[in-house]
Design a protein around this motif. Structure first.
Motif, PDB file in Angstrom:
ATOM      1  N   ASP A  68     -85.837 -88.426  37.787  1.00  0.00           N
ATOM      2  CA  ASP A  68     -85.085 -89.046  38.891  1.00  0.00           C
ATOM      3  C   ASP A  68     -84.347 -90.354  39.265  1.00  0.00           C
ATOM      4  N   ALA A  69     -85.191 -90.848  39.503  1.00  0.00           N
ATOM      5  CA  ALA A  69     -84.617 -92.096  40.179  1.00  0.00           C
ATOM      6  C   ALA A  69     -84.181 -93.060  38.879  1.00  0.00           C
ATOM      7  N   VAL A  70     -83.947 -92.803  37.589  1.00  0.00           N
ATOM      8  CA  VAL A  70     -83.233 -93.202  36.737  1.00  0.00           C
ATOM      9  C   VAL A  70     -82.075 -92.970  36.843  1.00  0.00           C
ATOM     10  N   LEU A  71     -82.051 -91.768  36.781  1.00  0.00           N
ATOM     11  CA  LEU A  71     -80.675 -90.961  37.188  1.00  0.00           C
ATOM     12  C   LEU A  71     -79.571 -90.725  38.427  1.00  0.00           C
ATOM     13  N   GLU A  72     -80.798 -90.522  39.606  1.00  0.00           N
ATOM     14  CA  GLU A  72     -80.273 -91.993  41.258  1.00  0.00           C
ATOM     15  C   GLU A  72     -79.398 -92.556  41.074  1.00  0.00           C
ATOM     16  N   ARG A  73     -80.168 -93.911  39.797  1.00  0.00           N
ATOM     17  CA  ARG A  73     -79.373 -95.040  39.833  1.00  0.00           C
ATOM     18  C   ARG A  73     -78.051 -95.475  39.389  1.00  0.00           C
ATOM     19  N   ILE A  74     -77.688 -94.842  37.777  1.00  0.00           N
ATOM     20  CA  ILE A  74     -77.117 -94.237  37.611  1.00  0.00           C
ATOM     21  C   ILE A  74     -75.912 -93.306  37.982  1.00  0.00           C
ATOM     22  N   ALA A  75     -76.443 -92.343  38.906  1.00  0.00           N
ATOM     23  CA  ALA A  75     -74.997 -92.167  39.625  1.00  0.00           C
ATOM     24  C   ALA A  75     -74.528 -92.405  41.022  1.00  0.00           C
ATOM     25  N   GLU A  76     -75.792 -93.460  41.212  1.00  0.00           N
ATOM     26  CA  GLU A  76     -74.877 -94.469  42.544  1.00  0.00           C
ATOM     27  C   GLU A  76     -74.079 -95.619  42.312  1.00  0.00           C
ATOM     28  N   ALA A  77     -74.601 -96.348  40.797  1.00  0.00           N
ATOM     29  CA  ALA A  77     -73.886 -97.505  40.317  1.00  0.00           C
ATOM     30  C   ALA A  77     -72.065 -96.660  39.867  1.00  0.00           C
ATOM     31  N   SER A  78     -72.235 -95.195  39.488  1.00  0.00           N
ATOM     32  CA  SER A  78     -70.906 -94.741  38.811  1.00  0.00           C
ATOM     33  C   SER A  78     -69.537 -94.056  40.298  1.00  0.00           C
ATOM     34  N   GLN A  79     -70.559 -93.997  41.523  1.00  0.00           N
ATOM     35  CA  GLN A  79     -70.293 -93.474  42.863  1.00  0.00           C
ATOM     36  C   GLN A  79     -68.576 -94.179  43.230  1.00  0.00           C
ATOM     37  N   ALA A  80     -68.513 -95.571  42.718  1.00  0.00           N
ATOM     38  CA  ALA A  80     -66.916 -96.054  42.564  1.00  0.00           C
ATOM     39  C   ALA A  80     -65.925 -96.077  41.756  1.00  0.00           C
ATOM     40  N   LYS A  81     -66.190 -95.719  40.859  1.00  0.00           N
ATOM     41  CA  LYS A  81     -65.871 -95.154  39.609  1.00  0.00           C
ATOM     42  C   LYS A  81     -65.174 -93.754  39.716  1.00  0.00           C
ATOM     43  N   GLU A  82     -63.422 -93.759  38.978  1.00  0.00           N
ATOM     44  CA  GLU A  82     -63.144 -92.458  39.202  1.00  0.00           C
ATOM     45  C   GLU A  82     -63.070 -91.590  38.192  1.00  0.00           C
ATOM     46  N   LYS A  83     -63.908 -91.893  36.982  1.00  0.00           N
ATOM     47  CA  LYS A  83     -64.355 -91.146  36.023  1.00  0.00           C
ATOM     48  C   LYS A  83     -65.525 -92.078  35.611  1.00  0.00           C
ATOM     49  N   SER A  84     -66.505 -91.536  35.206  1.00  0.00           N
ATOM     50  CA  SER A  84     -67.752 -91.680  34.747  1.00  0.00           C
ATOM     51  C   SER A  84     -69.236 -90.942  34.200  1.00  0.00           C
ATOM     52  N   PHE A  85     -69.473 -91.008  33.537  1.00  0.00           N
ATOM     53  CA  PHE A  85     -70.931 -90.082  32.650  1.00  0.00           C
ATOM     54  C   PHE A  85     -71.243 -89.119  33.789  1.00  0.00           C
ATOM     55  N   PHE A  86     -71.998 -89.655  34.875  1.00  0.00           N
ATOM     56  CA  PHE A  86     -72.693 -88.848  35.144  1.00  0.00           C
ATOM     57  C   PHE A  86     -71.974 -88.308  35.671  1.00  0.00           C
ATOM     58  N   GLN A  87     -70.446 -87.720  36.209  1.00  0.00           N
ATOM     59  CA  GLN A  87     -69.757 -86.740  36.537  1.00  0.00           C
ATOM     60  C   GLN A  87     -69.541 -85.996  35.549  1.00  0.00           C
ATOM     61  N   GLN A  88     -69.175 -86.547  34.088  1.00  0.00           N
ATOM     62  CA  GLN A  88     -68.822 -85.607  33.777  1.00  0.00           C
ATOM     63  C   GLN A  88     -70.166 -84.265  32.999  1.00  0.00           C
ATOM     64  N   LEU A  89     -71.690 -85.645  33.082  1.00  0.00           N
ATOM     65  CA  LEU A  89     -73.051 -84.997  33.169  1.00  0.00           C
ATOM     66  C   LEU A  89     -72.609 -83.288  33.499  1.00  0.00           C
ATOM     67  N   ARG A  90     -72.414 -84.052  35.417  1.00  0.00           N
ATOM     68  CA  ARG A  90     -73.230 -83.075  36.519  1.00  0.00           C
ATOM     69  C   ARG A  90     -72.368 -81.761  36.268  1.00  0.00           C
ATOM     70  N   GLU A  91     -70.700 -81.748  35.759  1.00  0.00           N
ATOM     71  CA  GLU A  91     -69.768 -80.860  35.291  1.00  0.00           C
ATOM     72  C   GLU A  91     -69.787 -80.170  34.397  1.00  0.00           C
ATOM     73  N   LEU A  92     -70.780 -80.778  33.295  1.00  0.00           N
ATOM     74  CA  LEU A  92     -70.781 -79.850  32.721  1.00  0.00           C
ATOM     75  C   LEU A  92     -71.945 -78.942  32.496  1.00  0.00           C
ATOM     76  N   THR A  93     -73.098 -79.601  33.152  1.00  0.00           N
ATOM     77  CA  THR A  93     -73.774 -78.311  33.212  1.00  0.00           C
ATOM     78  C   THR A  93     -73.887 -77.881  34.591  1.00  0.00           C
ATOM     79  N   LEU A  94     -72.857 -77.798  35.642  1.00  0.00           N
ATOM     80  CA  LEU A  94     -72.822 -76.721  36.077  1.00  0.00           C
ATOM     81  C   LEU A  94     -72.361 -75.721  35.688  1.00  0.00           C
TER      82      LEU A  94
END
Length: 133
Positions: A68-94
């Motif tokens: 969770d801590a690793v993913l949270e850091r990556i998610a926080e770092a990607s918030q300013a980006k229009e497209k990001s890995f974490f967004q892809q991962l979250r969307e595909l998971t859901l």
């Protein structure tokens, strides 16, 4: 492991239980553009690198709180980006989770061929599900 941290098993099945990793693999392998695939694979590499840096272990070998801590850091770092890995991962998971047969049948109780419409029925008569009878 990352999909399972997004949708872990509780009183409902988790992402792994319903085959989300296989769904993500299919989507990446068959339906993503080259740019989307690159972003996704680079993101997976980033997760592994962050895991190794922080804990000196592979992401899948970490305990849930460390993952969770690793993913949270990556998610926080990607918030300013229009497209990001974490967004892809979250969307595909859901998407993989909520379109799985098991979730449709046992969690959301989707009825693909509903019967006749009964507008004013007490919920207790329809199994406490407003959309099925």
């Amino acid at each position: 492991a990352a999909a399972e941290r997004i949708l872990p098993r509780t009183d409902t099945p988790g992402a792994i239980d319903v085959g989300v990793p296989a769904f993500i693999d299919l989507m990446v392998g068959e339906f993503m553009t080259a740019e989307e695939k690159r972003m996704f694979t680079d993101g997976l590499a980033e997760v592994e690198a962050a895991s190794q840096t922080a804990h000196r272990r592979a992401f899948a070998a970490l305990v849930a709180t460390q993952q969770d801590a690793v993913l949270e850091r990556i998610a926080e770092a990607s918030q300013a980006k229009e497209k990001s890995f974490f967004q892809q991962l979250r969307e595909l998971t859901l998407l993989g989770y909520f379109t799985s047969e098991q979730v449709g049948k046992h969690v959301t109780h989707y009825d693909p061929i509903p019967g006749t419409y009964h507008g004013c029925v007490p919920l207790s008569e329809v199994g406490n599900r407003a959309w099925t009878r």
